[in-house]
Scaffold this active site. Structure first.
Site, PDB file in Angstrom:
ATOM      1  N   TYR A  69       0.846  -1.205   0.000  1.00 23.95           N
ATOM      2  CA  TYR A  69       0.000   0.000   0.000  1.00 23.95           C
ATOM      3  C   TYR A  69       0.879   1.251   0.000  1.00 23.95           C
ATOM      4  O   TYR A  69       0.626   2.191  -0.760  1.00 23.95           O
ATOM      5  CB  TYR A  69      -0.913  -0.041   1.235  1.00 23.95           C
ATOM      6  CG  TYR A  69      -2.020   0.993   1.217  1.00 23.95           C
ATOM      7  CD1 TYR A  69      -3.091   0.889   0.342  1.00 23.95           C
ATOM      8  CD2 TYR A  69      -2.003   2.079   2.095  1.00 23.95           C
ATOM      9  CE1 TYR A  69      -4.119   1.844   0.340  1.00 23.95           C
ATOM     10  CE2 TYR A  69      -3.016   3.026   2.098  1.00 23.95           C
ATOM     11  CZ  TYR A  69      -4.069   2.905   1.218  1.00 23.95           C
ATOM     12  OH  TYR A  69      -5.085   3.842   1.209  1.00 23.95           O
TER      13      TYR A  69
HETATM   14  N1  LIG Z   1     -10.693   5.604   4.193  1.00 22.60           N
HETATM   15  C1  LIG Z   1      -9.485   6.067   4.492  1.00 22.60           C
HETATM   16  O1  LIG Z   1      -9.166   6.331   5.651  1.00 22.60           O
HETATM   17  C2  LIG Z   1      -8.491   6.301   3.389  1.00 22.60           C
HETATM   18  C3  LIG Z   1      -7.274   6.912   3.730  1.00 22.60           C
HETATM   19  C4  LIG Z   1      -6.350   7.171   2.736  1.00 22.60           C
HETATM   20  C5  LIG Z   1      -6.626   6.848   1.432  1.00 22.60           C
HETATM   21  N2  LIG Z   1      -7.809   6.236   1.122  1.00 22.60           N
HETATM   22  C6  LIG Z   1      -8.042   5.928  -0.279  1.00 22.60           C
HETATM   23  O2  LIG Z   1      -9.329   6.405  -0.655  1.00 22.60           O
HETATM   24  C7  LIG Z   1      -9.859   5.582  -1.695  1.00 22.60           C
HETATM   25  C8  LIG Z   1     -11.262   5.133  -1.313  1.00 22.60           C
HETATM   26  O3  LIG Z   1     -11.172   4.319  -0.168  1.00 22.60           O
HETATM   27  P1  LIG Z   1     -12.369   4.025   0.846  1.00 22.60           P
HETATM   28  O4  LIG Z   1     -11.818   4.230   2.187  1.00 22.60           O
HETATM   29  O5  LIG Z   1     -13.609   4.717   0.443  1.00 22.60           O
HETATM   30  O6  LIG Z   1     -12.485   2.444   0.645  1.00 22.60           O
HETATM   31  P2  LIG Z   1     -13.734   1.506   0.335  1.00 22.60           P
HETATM   32  O7  LIG Z   1     -13.201   0.127   0.416  1.00 22.60           O
HETATM   33  O8  LIG Z   1     -14.886   1.881   1.179  1.00 22.60           O
HETATM   34  O9  LIG Z   1     -14.072   1.880  -1.177  1.00 22.60           O
HETATM   35  C9  LIG Z   1     -13.263   1.501  -2.262  1.00 22.60           C
HETATM   36  C10 LIG Z   1     -14.165   1.223  -3.436  1.00 22.60           C
HETATM   37  O10 LIG Z   1     -13.325   0.854  -4.549  1.00 22.60           O
HETATM   38  C11 LIG Z   1     -13.968  -0.215  -5.210  1.00 22.60           C
HETATM   39  N3  LIG Z   1     -13.004  -1.013  -5.964  1.00 22.60           N
HETATM   40  C12 LIG Z   1     -12.033  -1.812  -5.488  1.00 22.60           C
HETATM   41  N4  LIG Z   1     -11.400  -2.423  -6.483  1.00 22.60           N
HETATM   42  C13 LIG Z   1     -11.972  -1.991  -7.627  1.00 22.60           C
HETATM   43  C14 LIG Z   1     -11.761  -2.281  -8.998  1.00 22.60           C
HETATM   44  N5  LIG Z   1     -10.811  -3.143  -9.393  1.00 22.60           N
HETATM   45  N6  LIG Z   1     -12.551  -1.679  -9.910  1.00 22.60           N
HETATM   46  C15 LIG Z   1     -13.522  -0.810  -9.522  1.00 22.60           C
HETATM   47  N7  LIG Z   1     -13.764  -0.502  -8.240  1.00 22.60           N
HETATM   48  C16 LIG Z   1     -12.990  -1.091  -7.303  1.00 22.60           C
HETATM   49  C17 LIG Z   1     -14.609  -1.040  -4.089  1.00 22.60           C
HETATM   50  O11 LIG Z   1     -15.620  -1.907  -4.590  1.00 22.60           O
HETATM   51  C18 LIG Z   1     -15.118   0.061  -3.178  1.00 22.60           C
HETATM   52  O12 LIG Z   1     -16.460   0.429  -3.495  1.00 22.60           O
HETATM   53  C19 LIG Z   1      -8.860   4.436  -1.871  1.00 22.60           C
HETATM   54  O13 LIG Z   1      -8.000   4.731  -2.965  1.00 22.60           O
HETATM   55  C20 LIG Z   1      -8.089   4.445  -0.580  1.00 22.60           C
HETATM   56  O14 LIG Z   1      -6.804   3.892  -0.718  1.00 22.60           O
HETATM   57  C21 LIG Z   1      -8.745   5.955   2.076  1.00 22.60           C
END
Ligand SMILES: NC(=O)c1ccc[n+]([C@@H]2O[C@H](COP(=O)([O-])OP(=O)(O)OC[C@H]3O[C@@H](n4cnc5c(N)ncnc54)[C@H](O)[C@@H]3O)[C@@H](O)[C@H]2O)c1
Length: 254
Positions: free
Chosen positions: A160
């Site tokens: 990651y």
């Molecule tokens: N939530 C946090 O604290 C946080 C912190 C830093 C970065 N992020 C980043 O924010 C983004 C969103 O994360 P989140 O927390 O909402 O996670 P989440 O798991 O709730 O949502 C991620 C979404 O991406 C979709 N997804 C995964 N693989 C996929 C693919 N191959 N094709 C299409 N869709 C796909 C999933 O189905 C899901 O709906 C990510 O890139 C994550 O790394 C999140």
């Protein structure tokens, strides 16, 4: 005075729009007047986000699309252009987390994380840039993370970390070379926000450590990413490209 955040008449594409941050940002974009194409692994899971966009009086187009697959992306982008007739904003939000150190991670897991978190941005951007170049305008927003610029003592997240570090520098490179075409490329680097990805972390033991390390002493609230996304999606950021804005309660400031 002109509303710099106004997105009326614009079409946004949000990947991972069924998830916590993707759904939140889709609603924020619609709230400023954008219509939104919603991409995720299943159309059914996009139904709630679709309803939220439509309840704001905007059009939504939910599409199944694996963002690590070039042929599925080509089909989705063709559908978006056919349905809306244009495409102005791409939010490369889809991503997966993966715990493990270099000693523990299997090669297949490393590849999966890099495919979904990094290759997807390459493929999605490649697919939409021709339409943006044609209009000499576009906004690409990539989802990075504090893990793209920091290691962590709380857990080993080596794949990651590598993937989000790549997002930060891909953003710089794309920002620099797409600037002459009126396309800006920026990234958002969140710390901890509630979502499916992070729900296992919302336990006292982890939160206590997080809150001690975070200058603001708490995780982010869902709508605290809206400002960064709207800034990068709109005219407000017309002279900003290649940047990552860390929305992290001060985590990367220390
Ligand atoms: N939530 C946090 O604290 C946080 C912190 C830093 C970065 N992020 C980043 O924010 C983004 C969103 O994360 P989140 O927390 O909402 O996670 P989440 O798991 O709730 O949502 C991620 C979404 O991406 C979709 N997804 C995964 N693989 C996929 C693919 N191959 N094709 C299409 N869709 C796909 C999933 O189905 C899901 O709906 C990510 O890139 C994550 O790394 C999140």
């Amino acid at each position: 005075m002109r509303n710099l955040l106004d997105l009326s008449g614009k079409v946004a594409v949000v990947t991972g729009a069924a998830g916590g941050i993707g759904a939140q940002l889709s609603q924020a974009l619609a709230g400023q007047g954008a219509d939104v194409a919603l991409l995720d692994l299943s159309v059914d899971e996009l139904d709630t986000t679709r309803q939220q966009i439509e309840s704001q009086g905007r059009r939504a187009l939910p599409l199944r699309c694996d963002v690590a697959c070039e042929t599925e992306i080509a089909a989705a982008v063709a559908s978006i252009l056919e349905y809306f007739g244009r495409l102005d904003i791409l939010v490369n939000n889809a991503g997966v987390a993966s715990a493990g150190s270099v000693e523990e991670l299997a090669e297949a897991e490393w590849d999966r994380v890099m495919d979904i978190n990094v290759k997807s941005i390459f493929l999605m951007s490649k697919a939409v840039i021709p339409a943006m170049k044609e209009r000499q305008q576009g906004r690409i927003i990539n989802m990075a993370s504090i893990c793209g610029v920091n290691g962590s003592k709380l857990a080993a997240l080596h794949a990651y970390n590598a993937s989000k570090g790549a997002v930060v520098n891909l953003t710089r490179g794309m920002g620099a070379t797409l600037a002459p075409y009126g396309i800006t490329v920026n990234a958002i680097g969140p710390s901890l926000f509630p979502s499916v990805m992070t729900r296992g972390l919302y336990q006292d033991s982890f939160l206590e450590q997080y809150n001690t390390l975070c200058p603001m002493g708490r995780p982010g609230n869902p709508d605290e990413l809206n400002g960064a996304a709207l800034y990068f999606a709109s005219d407000a950021s017309s002279y900003t490209t290649g940047q990552t804005l860390y929305v992290d309660g001060g985590w990367t400031a220390i």
